[in-house]
Design an enzyme around this catalytic site. Structure first.
Site, PDB file in Angstrom:
ATOM      1  CG  HIS A   1      -2.044  -0.883   0.639  1.00 18.42           C
ATOM      2  ND1 HIS A   1      -3.167  -0.640   1.469  1.00 18.42           N
ATOM      3  CD2 HIS A   1      -2.403  -1.531  -0.248  1.00 18.42           C
ATOM      4  CE1 HIS A   1      -4.014  -1.623   1.267  1.00 18.42           C
ATOM      5  NE2 HIS A   1      -3.570  -2.758   0.428  1.00 18.42           N
TER       6      HIS A   1
ATOM      7  CG  HIS B   1      -3.548  -6.957   5.668  1.00 18.04           C
ATOM      8  ND1 HIS B   1      -4.444  -6.463   5.356  1.00 18.04           N
ATOM      9  CD2 HIS B   1      -3.591  -7.774   6.083  1.00 18.04           C
ATOM     10  CE1 HIS B   1      -5.497  -6.972   5.850  1.00 18.04           C
ATOM     11  NE2 HIS B   1      -4.547  -7.462   6.500  1.00 18.04           N
TER      12      HIS B   1
ATOM     13  CG  ASP C   1      -2.011  -2.862  -3.098  1.00 20.68           C
ATOM     14  OD1 ASP C   1      -1.268  -3.854  -3.033  1.00 20.68           O
ATOM     15  OD2 ASP C   1      -3.751  -2.467  -3.373  1.00 20.68           O
TER      16      ASP C   1
ATOM     17  CG  ASP D   1      -4.743  -8.569   1.099  1.00 19.30           C
ATOM     18  OD1 ASP D   1      -4.933  -8.914   0.193  1.00 19.30           O
ATOM     19  OD2 ASP D   1      -4.744  -6.833   1.697  1.00 19.30           O
TER      20      ASP D   1
END
Length: 424
Positions: free
Chosen positions: A267, A291, A299, A331
């Site tokens: 991110h 994550h 991303d 993630d």
């Protein structure tokens, strides 16, 4: 090709590695004991390309995209759980599940602002049977009230109130899950809110988000059952120029409200690593949720590999003695490869990076640093890269009863042949 290693090969290699590390003052047994107690939260959405079971025909929206069409993705809850069971069987240790609200178990569609713990009861039963903890996420994407790119910061109060109600319901679900399993559920809020092009007003959406979050967290929940987290982002699909929930916004919110700060490795700017943020953020927030992902130029949620960035993250956690305060989740979602293989590869890499950090001779490194011997510090850090941590990892996998080395791929291919290929 036969990837199996004999017990004698594993034991012999480990004994030599143990000696090498002992010469630097590192206790490999202690490192493995710590590693065995470190849970990773596997993300359910890798198994079905983030579609969920609320309305899988609707497709993805709200800054979410999965690419690829590898055959055999999970089509229902039973298939997803079977795939998760297979993935867990190839990963050493006891681990958690990260569950999104869109993965409810209900014969009918439930409005998101009306979700109840009963809609996730079968997940709790499954987790209890397999000794997994569960973490939870409101789903603020892939919904008609999120299609314009705004949810909790929406200018329309009615839409904003819908998403506030959804997040409140999810906190209650998280608390119910945590109480049922005897392990705190981390309920993490991520929103897609932002603009594709440069906004005229950056402040007002953030004011609305601040008020919405305060409304969501107004009710105190037992931290033994539920821990709240907020997740920041630099930019996303459809929000390239402005994200309401920026790092600065959520760092300030977490620090002033006492909630967890969620840092996603994908991110931030491609040249930015979250490792350097940990020691600073831990001074101001109670705990951190990670994550762990891998962005490639954006991303893009690639499968986690054993990169320098991943190693730096795990090193910082261990060097800060923060394993009790940093919760590690994954993630990524790659639909171009075997999805169970993606889980296994990514999670094993996260654990290998953590093991490498636990095998550092921290006292020796700090001794060089405190003495001003930066040459010695650099030399030792470089020498550590060549030490046989892989032999320690193989030994750990054998002790935990999971495949050693590439042998896990034999199991993946067998499962694909017998199970995934039948899904069409």
């Amino acid at each position: 090709m036969n990837f199996q290693l004999s017990d004698k090969q594993i034991q012999s290699a480990y004994a030599l590695a143990q000696e090498r590390y002992a010469a630097l003052g590192v206790d490999t047994t202690a490192a493995l004991d710590t590693l065995a107690q470190a849970p990773i939260s596997l993300h359910c959405w890798q198994g079905d390309d983030v579609l969920g079971f609320e309305d899988p025909e609707r497709g993805l929206s709200g800054g979410i995209m999965a690419t690829g069409n590898y055959p055999g993705k999970a089509r229902n809850i039973d298939e997803l759980r079977a795939d998760l069971d297979q993935a867990y069987s190839m990963i050493p240790g006891k681990h958690r599940l990260n569950l999104h609200a869109s993965y409810l178990d209900s014969p009918r569609k439930i409005p998101r602002d009306q979700l109840l713990p009963e809609h996730f009861a079968s997940w709790v039963d499954w987790a209890r049977e397999h000794d997994h903890g569960i973490d939870f996420n409101p789903t603020l994407f892939s919904h008609e009230l999120a299609d314009d790119g705004f949810t909790l910061a929406h200018a329309d109060a009615a839409i904003r109130d819908f998403w506030i109600a959804h997040c409140i319901a999810c906190r209650e679900i998280g608390a119910s899950i945590g109480e049922a399993l005897g392990s705190p559920c981390i309920t993490n809020i991520w929103i897609p809110d932002g603009y594709k092009d440069t906004p005229a007003d950056r402040l007002a959406p953030r004011q609305r988000l601040l008020a919405a979050l305060d409304a969501i967290f107004e009710k105190d929940l037992n931290p033994a059952h539920n821990l709240d987290a907020v997740e920041c982002k630099l930019f996303g699909l459809g929000s390239e120029s402005y994200v309401v929930g920026s790092h600065e916004f959520y760092l300030g919110y977490a620090a002033t409200r006492g909630v967890l700060l969620c840092l996603d490795a994908g991110h931030f700017h491609p040249t930015e690593t979250i490792a350097d943020k940990l020691s600073s953020a831990l001074l101001y927030v109670p705990e951190i949720l990670l994550h762990v992902s891998r962005g490639v130029r954006w991303d893009s949620d690639h499968v986690v590999t054993l990169t320098d960035d991943l190693q730096a993250i795990m090193q910082e956690i261990v060097r800060c003695a923060a394993l009790e305060r940093v919760h590690i989740g994954l993630d990524f979602f790659d639909a171009s490869i075997n999805r169970i293989g993606a889980w296994a590869i990514g999670t094993r890499n996260a654990l290998r990076a953590l093991l490498m950090a636990l095998l550092e001779p921290r006292d020796l490194l700090r001794g060089y640093e405190n003495a001003g011997d930066y040459t010695g510090r650099l030399a030792l850090l470089e020498e550590l890269k060549g030490l046989p941590f892989g032999a320690v990892w193989d030994y750990h996998c054998a002790q935990q009863g999971v495949p050693v080395g590439m042998a896990f791929m034999d199991e993946i291919r067998e499962y694909e042949k017998n199970v995934l290929s039948a899904r069409g």
